[in-house]
Each structure stands twice: as C-alpha cells, then as structure tokens.
Design a protein around this motif. Structure first.
Motif, mmCIF file in Angstrom:
data_model
loop_
_atom_site.group_PDB
_atom_site.id
_atom_site.type_symbol
_atom_site.label_atom_id
_atom_site.label_comp_id
_atom_site.label_asym_id
_atom_site.label_seq_id
_atom_site.Cartn_x
_atom_site.Cartn_y
_atom_site.Cartn_z
ATOM 1 N N GLU A 119 4.999 13.112 -2.514
ATOM 2 C CA GLU A 119 4.143 11.930 -2.481
ATOM 3 C C GLU A 119 2.833 12.201 -1.727
ATOM 4 O OE1 GLU A 119 6.206 8.640 -0.823
ATOM 5 O OE2 GLU A 119 4.763 7.198 -1.598
ATOM 6 N N SER A 120 2.913 12.943 -0.647
ATOM 7 C CA SER A 120 1.688 13.217 0.112
ATOM 8 C C SER A 120 0.680 13.977 -0.747
ATOM 9 C CB SER A 120 1.995 14.001 1.387
ATOM 10 O OG SER A 120 2.690 13.179 2.292
ATOM 11 N N VAL A 128 -0.836 11.527 -3.215
ATOM 12 C CA VAL A 128 -1.823 10.648 -2.585
ATOM 13 C C VAL A 128 -3.114 11.415 -2.313
ATOM 14 C CG1 VAL A 128 -2.319 9.361 -0.465
ATOM 15 C CG2 VAL A 128 -0.133 9.044 -1.641
ATOM 16 N N ALA A 129 -2.966 12.644 -1.833
ATOM 17 C CA ALA A 129 -4.157 13.442 -1.511
ATOM 18 C C ALA A 129 -4.969 13.767 -2.758
ATOM 19 C CB ALA A 129 -3.743 14.723 -0.792
ATOM 20 N N ARG A 140 -5.592 11.785 -5.244
ATOM 21 C CA ARG A 140 -6.183 10.609 -5.885
ATOM 22 C C ARG A 140 -7.701 10.731 -5.946
ATOM 23 N NH1 ARG A 140 -5.534 6.134 -2.387
ATOM 24 N NH2 ARG A 140 -3.378 6.207 -2.985
ATOM 25 N N MET A 180 -11.053 8.293 -7.067
ATOM 26 C CA MET A 180 -11.517 6.960 -7.466
ATOM 27 C C MET A 180 -13.031 6.978 -7.540
ATOM 28 S SD MET A 180 -9.083 4.626 -4.967
ATOM 29 C CE MET A 180 -9.664 2.999 -5.445
ATOM 30 N N THR A 181 -13.589 6.413 -8.606
ATOM 31 C CA THR A 181 -15.042 6.284 -8.655
ATOM 32 C C THR A 181 -15.459 5.051 -7.846
ATOM 33 O OG1 THR A 181 -15.004 4.950 -10.648
ATOM 34 C CG2 THR A 181 -15.078 7.337 -10.945
ATOM 35 N N ALA A 222 -6.032 0.618 -5.096
ATOM 36 C CA ALA A 222 -4.972 1.493 -5.600
ATOM 37 C C ALA A 222 -3.651 0.883 -5.160
ATOM 38 C CB ALA A 222 -5.120 2.910 -5.054
ATOM 39 N N VAL A 223 -2.791 0.588 -6.134
ATOM 40 C CA VAL A 223 -1.451 0.103 -5.816
ATOM 41 C C VAL A 223 -0.484 1.197 -6.219
ATOM 42 C CG1 VAL A 223 0.348 -1.541 -6.478
ATOM 43 C CG2 VAL A 223 -1.974 -2.342 -6.025
ATOM 44 N N TYR A 224 0.406 1.551 -5.309
ATOM 45 C CA TYR A 224 1.397 2.531 -5.701
ATOM 46 C C TYR A 224 2.779 2.099 -5.273
ATOM 47 C CZ TYR A 224 -0.255 4.877 -1.319
ATOM 48 O OH TYR A 224 -0.657 5.195 -0.061
ATOM 49 N N SER A 235 -2.303 10.066 3.894
ATOM 50 C CA SER A 235 -1.236 11.060 3.741
ATOM 51 C C SER A 235 -0.330 11.065 4.974
ATOM 52 C CB SER A 235 -1.818 12.456 3.513
ATOM 53 O OG SER A 235 -2.423 12.510 2.243
ATOM 54 N N TYR A 268 2.782 0.057 -1.888
ATOM 55 C CA TYR A 268 1.624 0.293 -1.061
ATOM 56 C C TYR A 268 0.394 -0.263 -1.718
ATOM 57 C CZ TYR A 268 4.448 4.329 0.078
ATOM 58 O OH TYR A 268 5.458 5.143 0.417
ATOM 59 N N SER A 273 -3.853 0.270 -1.285
ATOM 60 C CA SER A 273 -4.976 0.922 -0.634
ATOM 61 C C SER A 273 -6.254 0.233 -1.115
ATOM 62 C CB SER A 273 -4.981 2.406 -1.030
ATOM 63 O OG SER A 273 -6.166 3.005 -0.624
#
Lengths: 81, 129, 129, 81
Positions: B14-15, B18-19, B21, B23-24, B30-32, C15, C32, C34
C-alpha cells in the motif's frame, strides 16, 4: 456442436470436476445446455436459481444461443473484496 | 481516465501504491479503500481466505466497470489491486483508489466500483479454518 | 476508539501514515481521504491556499466530532491530519482515515466526519494568487 | 464586566483589528455584545446573518448570557479541508 463447460468455486465440488463438454444440436441455448448438465450433475440443480452463466468473458442469459466451440462458465454468486 | 488493474497473489504494498499516486492540478480528492481479511467469517474463526479468480473474465468485467465509472463521474484515475490465492487474516485483499476533482464524486465512485465488483467480477472466497 | 488528531504546518507524510496503521482482526475496512489543493478557486487560478486555524477550538470541535462518530458507528480507529499555513497547489491539506469492521460504515463515517468538519471546525481558507 | 473579542479570517480585515474588548453590564448577552460591535465596526453588519459566534471553544447563540472575562470569537463560515 461441441460446448466446453468450466465450473468455478464450489460448483467444482458439486459437479465433481472442473471441466466438462457437451455435444448439442445447432441452435441450442444455454437453457438447453443447463438441462443436460442438471441431468448429468444433479447436485447443481439445487443452485439453479443462483447460478451465474458466462460465455467467454460475458454474462449471458438462459435464452442465449450457443455456437460451436463456445466456452461456458457456471458459477455461484461472486464474492470479491 | 488513467486506469490500473492488478490481480495478483503478491501481498499488496500500500505504501508503494500511495507513493506512486499522480494527480494533476485540477484534482482535489483521492479516496482509497483498503479491504482486509477479518478473523471470522459467518461467526466462525478463520485463519485465511483463499480467493479464486476466473482471470480473463475478471479483467474484462473490471474494465467494463472502469468504462462505466468514467462515463458517470469526472474521475481522473482509478487504481485497483485484488489479491488472489491465500490471504491471511489481517492482510489486505483489496485496494482501490479513485482520484477526482471533488470529494463527493470520489467517494461515490469508489463505493460504486466496490459494490459493482462484488456483483459481477468472478472472484470467490473460500475461508480457511 | 483510537483517535489521532494532527493540526500542523508540516507537509502530510501519507506513506508514513499508511505504514503506521494498526487494525485488529475484527476490522475489515479502512477508508481514506486525501484532500489536495487544486489549481483554481472560484474559477480563478491560484498558487496556494493559506489555512488559518483557531486551534484550541478546532481541537475541541474535532474531538466532539470523534465522540459523536464513536457513538454512531463501530469504528475502531480514526486518524485525521489537517495542514495549516500555506499549502501549495498539488499538496495535501487534509488526510482522514477511518477503520471499521465493514466498508459501508467506514465509508459513511469518513464522509460524515469531513462534512461535519466543514460545518463546525474553525479553519479558514485564503487563496493565494 | 470585560469581554474580550477575537476576530478570525476576513473578519479581521472587516473590523480592522484582530482583537477588541468591550465593557458590558452584568447579564449582557451575545446579542447585546453584537449590537455594540456592529456600531463600532460597521463593516461587520453586512456579515451578520452568516456570523458564527463562540465563547471559549464552544459555539453559542445570540441569547447566551456572557460572564466577566469571557473570550468571544466572531468568524465567517468555516472552510476546512
């Protein structure tokens, strides 16, 4: 025509095998195939109302007309996640 | 819409996800979701769940859901990882991320995707005692 | 219910937050959110948002929300980080995590917490041109 | 009694200061305080329908009775996230 059948999840246990094949007349539907399979694998009958059916990678209904060489998958409700 | 699908027996990192990701600057949310194997199933204690997957159909169905998701909401990116094989209790089986301009659509799209997955994607659970 | 609240001008290290998550074996879902500063505000391009916070009241209001969240849903853990001061476009201003037995309650509790935060927690935005 | 007032967000600009204090008679309410402040800081009047009011760290209504030494915060709608 020859139809190959794949069982998934506990349908493999109910059928006693993972794969099977059936010879069906041209124009046969999934409903026709299911009749054959229920006769051959009677434990599947109890699940008939919750059986999901795919031809290839698409879900299909019981009135879908099969073609020679189709791969039909039978399985119980899915449970991902 | 960026889309990433991973169906794999490997543990979910998961880390790293997440790292990775991106995004413009028009994206605000961001929902996860992280789904974890619980210690009981139908009130019985279990040690793990074995996930079986009809992979070509699962991939096809996931991409159909991504197509529909893209039609419904202004989502910039969707990433989904489903672990298959034996997943121990407390380990992750599912990770989903949706990136969108606003949180409302990100939340609803993420929930919709998980609900639809549980309806159509051919993956099955077998609890291990 | 485990609760963690951070209000800080430091960048959010997502992270590290994800890596620090702890879930007991009854928990099946972590949701989550963000939140990221977008490149425009009211259709005007911006470079950053400055967040002002009335901190003692913000902390008090957050903890009242956590109390209410705990009464409403079987949440095991909530963690919330709100960055204050100047946050550049594309940087995170908010990170929220809710851990619960099932995804339905995790999603609804996470959304509720963010909605309520935007109603009662004294933090204000000042867009920077 | 002495009431200290703190302005937040753009209420600081409207008032022209971040803090103020008012001397009020015992039993005065937030409504009484607002009357004084609106006379002293007329730009706040336009925001009166969306003004949020806290005493210490709790929201209070206009009929809340103040005590000597109370710290009252006035601010526009909050915008966290």
């Amino acid at each position: 025509m020859t139809i190959r059948i794949q069982f998934w999840s506990y349908f493999k246990e109910l059928a006693g095998c993972a794969q099977a094949s059936e010879e069906l007349p041209a124009g046969a539907t999934i409903g026709d195939l299911l009749q054959r399979l229920h006769a051959r694998f009677p434990k599947l009958v109890t699940m008939q109302n919750s059986t999901l059916i795919a031809v290839g990678v698409e879900y299909q209904n019981r009135d879908h007309v099969l073609k020679d060489g189709d791969e039909v998958s039978l399985f119980p409700p899915v449970q991902g996640g | 819409m960026h889309r990433s699908l991973t169906i794999s027996p490997d543990p979910i990192d998961e880390s790293a996800l997440v790292a990775a990701r991106r995004m413009t600057s028009g994206m605000g949310a961001a929902v996860y979701f992280s789904g974890v194997v619980r210690g009981s199933e139908d009130a019985q204690p279990i040690s793990a769940i074995e996930y079986e997957c009809f992979r070509p159909m699962a991939e096809h169905q996931f991409h159909q859901l991504f197509d529909e998701l893209e039609r419904r909401w202004p989502v910039e990116s969707v990433r989904l990882v489903h672990r298959i094989g034996v997943v121990q209790v407390n380990e992750q089986s599912l990770w989903v991320e949706v990136v969108a301009p606003h949180r409302g659509e990100a939340f609803v799209a993420c929930q919709w995707l998980i609900d639809e997955m549980k309806r159509v994607v051919p993956i099955w659970k077998k609890p291990q005692p």
